[in-house]
Enzyme design. Structure first.
Site, PDB file in Angstrom:
ATOM      1  CD  GLU A   1      -3.660  -2.961   7.395  1.00  0.00           C
ATOM      2  OE1 GLU A   1      -2.093  -2.518   7.126  1.00  0.00           O
ATOM      3  OE2 GLU A   1      -4.263  -1.106   6.746  1.00  0.00           O
TER       4      GLU A   1
ATOM      5  N   GLY B   1       2.311   1.613  11.084  1.00  0.00           N
ATOM      6  CA  GLY B   1       3.333   2.922  10.751  1.00  0.00           C
ATOM      7  C   GLY B   1       4.349   3.665  12.073  1.00  0.00           C
TER       8      GLY B   1
ATOM      9  CB  SER C   1       4.679  -2.680  11.628  1.00  0.00           C
ATOM     10  OG  SER C   1       4.775  -0.882  12.137  1.00  0.00           O
TER      11      SER C   1
ATOM     12  N   GLY D   1       2.927  -0.765   4.556  1.00  0.00           N
ATOM     13  CA  GLY D   1       2.707   0.514   3.674  1.00  0.00           C
ATOM     14  C   GLY D   1       3.993   0.346   3.833  1.00  0.00           C
ATOM     15  N   GLY D   2       5.371   1.293   4.733  1.00  0.00           N
ATOM     16  CA  GLY D   2       6.185   1.553   4.678  1.00  0.00           C
ATOM     17  C   GLY D   2       7.233   1.224   3.380  1.00  0.00           C
TER      18      GLY D   2
ATOM     19  CG  HIS E   1      -6.287   1.958   4.957  1.00  0.00           C
ATOM     20  ND1 HIS E   1      -5.437   2.710   5.854  1.00  0.00           N
ATOM     21  CD2 HIS E   1      -4.915   0.958   4.441  1.00  0.00           C
ATOM     22  CE1 HIS E   1      -3.993   2.142   6.121  1.00  0.00           C
ATOM     23  NE2 HIS E   1      -3.684   1.277   5.601  1.00  0.00           N
TER      24      HIS E   1
ATOM     25  CD  GLU F   1      -3.018   5.254   7.114  1.00  0.00           C
ATOM     26  OE1 GLU F   1      -3.140   5.377   5.778  1.00  0.00           O
ATOM     27  OE2 GLU F   1      -1.648   4.606   7.233  1.00  0.00           O
TER      28      GLU F   1
ATOM     29  CG  ASN G   1      -1.269   0.976   1.432  1.00  0.00           C
ATOM     30  OD1 ASN G   1      -1.495   2.063   0.797  1.00  0.00           O
ATOM     31  ND2 ASN G   1      -2.165   1.412   2.272  1.00  0.00           N
ATOM     32  CD1 TRP G   2       3.190   1.234  -2.150  1.00  0.00           C
ATOM     33  CD2 TRP G   2       4.075   1.693  -3.985  1.00  0.00           C
ATOM     34  NE1 TRP G   2       5.175   0.682  -3.062  1.00  0.00           N
ATOM     35  CE2 TRP G   2       4.528   0.510  -4.155  1.00  0.00           C
ATOM     36  CE3 TRP G   2       3.812   2.121  -5.717  1.00  0.00           C
ATOM     37  CZ2 TRP G   2       5.550   0.370  -5.343  1.00  0.00           C
ATOM     38  CZ3 TRP G   2       4.601   2.168  -7.143  1.00  0.00           C
ATOM     39  CH2 TRP G   2       5.259   0.722  -6.939  1.00  0.00           C
ATOM     40  CE  LYS G   3       0.385   3.353   4.194  1.00  0.00           C
ATOM     41  NZ  LYS G   3      -0.213   3.076   6.460  1.00  0.00           N
TER      42      LYS G   3
HETATM   43  P1  PGA Z   1       2.437   0.127   7.243  1.00  0.00           P
HETATM   44  O1  PGA Z   1       1.159   0.221   7.335  1.00  0.00           O
HETATM   45  O2  PGA Z   1       3.112  -1.470   7.102  1.00  0.00           O
HETATM   46  O3  PGA Z   1       3.821   1.178   7.097  1.00  0.00           O
HETATM   47  O4  PGA Z   1       2.537   0.204   9.688  1.00  0.00           O
HETATM   48  C1  PGA Z   1       0.575  -0.621   6.994  1.00  0.00           C
HETATM   49  C2  PGA Z   1      -0.847  -0.354   6.614  1.00  0.00           C
HETATM   50  O5  PGA Z   1      -1.210   0.888   7.034  1.00  0.00           O
HETATM   51  O6  PGA Z   1      -1.541  -0.697   5.119  1.00  0.00           O
END
Ligand code: PGA
Length: 251
Positions: A170, A176, A215, A236-237, A97, A99, A8-10
């Site tokens: 999640e 994050g 994470s 994500g990251g 998601h 966010e 997920n590149w947000k």
């Molecule tokens: P993260 O994000 O791996 O940076 O914790 C995961 C996500 O939001 O899908």
């Protein structure tokens, strides 16, 4: 059932940067993606085309949207429809998601409408669920997740292809933050999700995939992906760089 290794590149990367990372991924992983796994990249809308082009003709790679609006078209300024995602070559879309739920205020009910509509339009849906730290600490974890699943799946037709609807667990406190849920926590919640799916959708539940996200990194991915009821990861990251994410895909 293939495990989904999703990045997920947000709100990161221009189209050019995304195309470059996707091309690097495709080259590092060329002919190496295990046959029981598929790589999915979820770029910002503006970079979907660049990623789809970089993956064209590569086996085992897919592109998806991070969000969509539950209408075919209309006066919905700033929104993107499932049809538009399909038009760019997307196979998947994320719904709900954390966010979107916590920063943009999306309700369980809206996530349910998005899931049903995107599925009907022909996309595969990954419905995200998860509790905040306060919800976990107050003992509300199961109630929160059960509510997200119940509303999230409520609009799906009486029978559907279970490979086209997945759930991603999640925990909000693990996204994050570098704080990954421990194996016991993941096992416990994934088992609870499987049981909830079995009671909500008995015919499809066993074949629906449940991803873990929060994470996930190259050094913890193999431990997580090997757990019972973990059918993929949502990263994500650590998905932003091709070498890191390739190590996760191959973990
Ligand atoms: P993260 O994000 O791996 O940076 O914790 C995961 C996500 O939001 O899908």
């Amino acid at each position: 059932m293939k495990k989904i290794m999703a990045g997920n590149w947000k709100m990161y990367k221009t189209a050019a940067q995304a195309g470059e990372t996707a091309a690097a991924l495709a080259s590092i992983l060329s002919n190496k993606v295990p046959s029981d796994r598929e790589v999915l990249i979820l770029p910002p809308f503006t970079a979907i085309d660049a990623v789809a082009q970089a993956f064209a003709g590569q086996k085992g790679f897919a592109v998806g949207g991070q969000n969509c609006y539950p209408e075919h078209e209309g006066a919905f300024t700033g929104e993107v429809s499932p049809d538009m995602l399909l038009d760019l070559g997307c196979a998947y879309v994320l719904v709900g998601h954390s966010e979107r739920r916590h920063v943009l205020g999306e309700s369980n009910e809206l996530c349910g409408r998005k899931t049903a509509f995107a599925h009907q339009a022909g996309l595969k849906v990954i419905l995200c669920v998860g509790e905040t730290l306060a919800e976990r600490e107050s003992g509300a974890l199961e109630k929160i997740i059960a509510g997200q699943l119940e509303s999230g799946l409520a609009g799906l037709p009486p029978s559907f292809d279970p490979e086209r609807v997945a759930v991603a667990y999640e925990p909000v406190w693990a996204i994050g933050t570098g704080k990954v849920a421990g194996p016991e926590e993941i096992l416990q919640v994934h088992k609870f999700i499987r049981q909830s799916l079995l009671s909500l959708r008995p015919a499809e539940a066993a074949a629906m995939r449940i991803l873990y996200g929060g994470s996930v990194k190259p050094d913890n991915a193999s431990r997580i992906i090997g757990l019972d009821n973990v059918d993929g990861v949502l990263v994500g990251g650590a998905s932003l760089q091709a070498d890191n994410f390739s190590r996760i895909v191959l973990a």
